[in-house]
Scaffold this active site. Structure first.
Site, short mmCIF file in Angstrom:
data_model
loop_
_atom_site.label_atom_id
_atom_site.label_comp_id
_atom_site.label_asym_id
_atom_site.label_seq_id
_atom_site.Cartn_x
_atom_site.Cartn_y
_atom_site.Cartn_z
N ASP A 129 1.19 -1.48 0.02
CA ASP A 129 0.14 -0.25 -0.13
C ASP A 129 0.95 1.24 -0.20
O ASP A 129 0.47 2.13 -1.04
CB ASP A 129 -0.84 -0.29 1.10
CG ASP A 129 -2.26 1.09 1.59
OD1 ASP A 129 -3.17 1.29 1.02
OD2 ASP A 129 -1.74 2.07 2.03
N LYS A 135 1.52 4.31 -2.52
CA LYS A 135 1.49 5.76 -2.41
C LYS A 135 2.34 5.80 -3.16
O LYS A 135 3.36 7.76 -4.21
CB LYS A 135 0.86 6.06 -1.29
CG LYS A 135 -0.44 5.55 -1.05
CD LYS A 135 -0.61 5.20 0.44
CE LYS A 135 -2.35 4.54 1.04
NZ LYS A 135 -1.77 4.75 2.59
#
Ligand code: HSE
Length: 328
Positions: free
Chosen positions: A200, A204
């Site tokens: 994750d 980003k």
């Protein structure tokens, strides 16, 4: 006056936050965008599970109800994973709808393609909610740091891992109890491996890379290490040395000029800009060649912080759209 008609894809943690925010702050938002706001359609897998939706909103599994409805102006997409999100957003853009997404995995992979498509179809994409939850980092870089060349970024980009590391240190609890807590708060992904193994944060970081450096690093130049093997003993030992363990995402250039990135654990001391970032908070520390060092901190996960980023995108999008009409 014609309302702004909204469609919402997904009604999980983030989608519910958007739905509720649009209702709770309806008056203020209508003033900001200069038109009534109507949640026209919600696309979800199991419409029968959601009984509390206003009767005027069409709740359906069929995305064609959005694509074939020329009255729908904007689509908020709040589901997870590359597909079907990418295909759906591509179709929405081709149907000339603005889109606002919180989907980092999809946008890290297909963001450029969607941006190009949006510019071809003369619609806009808001994606501030993909990165660092409620911190308005995408808009800040896009709108307020245009002249600065950003030289590097170091950041805490995953609320779940930061929450886990903080809880293990503060409460001296195990990794798995801290993960349970993060899941109970609704911070973790439906597959928490995305959080704890660093995927994750990596997605980003790639979104920031596209925005700042207009490309992503070669995958062989990216180190990605998760936090699942961290023990409370190791965290307590660091604490006695005055250090904290942080899961830090970095991007910048190496001596040969290659763009390199990493997501890994680092023991930081008090002087470090990310030392005091605790719990579900995220932080982004950047160096601009004119301004110098800047650090942005705030809630990195959760229903309302993420909804906040999507709603701010919505306001910017429609304020700008409508301004020339108002002036003319
Ligand atoms: N699981 C993500 C996090 C949600 O913990 O940061 C917000 O992107």
């Amino acid at each position: 006056m014609r309302p702004i008609n909204i469609a919402l894809i997904g009604l999980g943690t983030v989608g519910c936050g958007v739905y509720q925010t649009l209702h709770i702050h309806q008056q203020r938002l209508e003033k900001l965008v200069g038109a009534p706001i109507n949640i026209s359609t919600i696309i979800i897998e199991h419409p029968d599970k959601h009984q509390k939706i206003a009767a005027k909103t069409n709740v359906t599994t069929d995305v064609n109800t959005v694509l074939n409805n020329p009255e729908i102006d904007v689509v908020f997409e709040a589901i997870v994973g590359k597909e079907p999100a990418f295909s759906l957003l591509r179709k929405c853009i081709q149907a000339k709808k603005h889109v606002i997404t919180s989907n980092k995995e999809m946008f890290a992979t297909h963001g450029d393609e969607l941006k190009n498509l949006a510019s071809r179809y003369n619609v806009r994409i808001g994606y501030d909610a993909t990165t660092a939850g409620g911190i308005p980092i995408i808009q800040t870089i896009q709108q307020l740091l245009k002249a600065n060349q950003i030289q590097y970024v170091q950041a805490i980009l995953n609320g779940t891992t930061n929450f886990i590391l903080s809880a293990m240190r503060e409460k001296n609890i195990t990794f798995s109890s801290a993960l349970d807590e993060a899941q109970n708060w609704g911070y973790a992904e439906s597959n928490p491996e995305n959080d704890i193994d660093g995927f994750d944060a990596f997605y980003k970081l790639m979104i920031l890379s596209d925005l700042i450096f207009e490309k992503q690093p070669d995958i062989e130049h990216v180190t990605r290490v998760g936090i699942r093997n961290t023990t409370e003993e190791s965290i307590q030992a660091l604490q006695t040395e005055g250090k904290r363990l942080k899961h830090i995402a970095k991007i910048g250039h190496d001596a040969a000029g290659n763009l390199t990135a990493s997501v890994e654990l680092e023991a930081v001391s008090k002087e470090h800009p990310l030392y005091a970032v605790e719990g579900v908070n995220n932080a982004i520390h950047i160096k601009g060649d004119i301004v110098g060092d800047l650090t942005f901190t705030g809630p990195g996960a959760g229903s309302f912080p993420t909804a906040s980023a999507m709603i701010e995108d919505f306001c910017i999008l429609f304020k700008k759209e409508r301004a020339p009409i108002a002036i003319g």
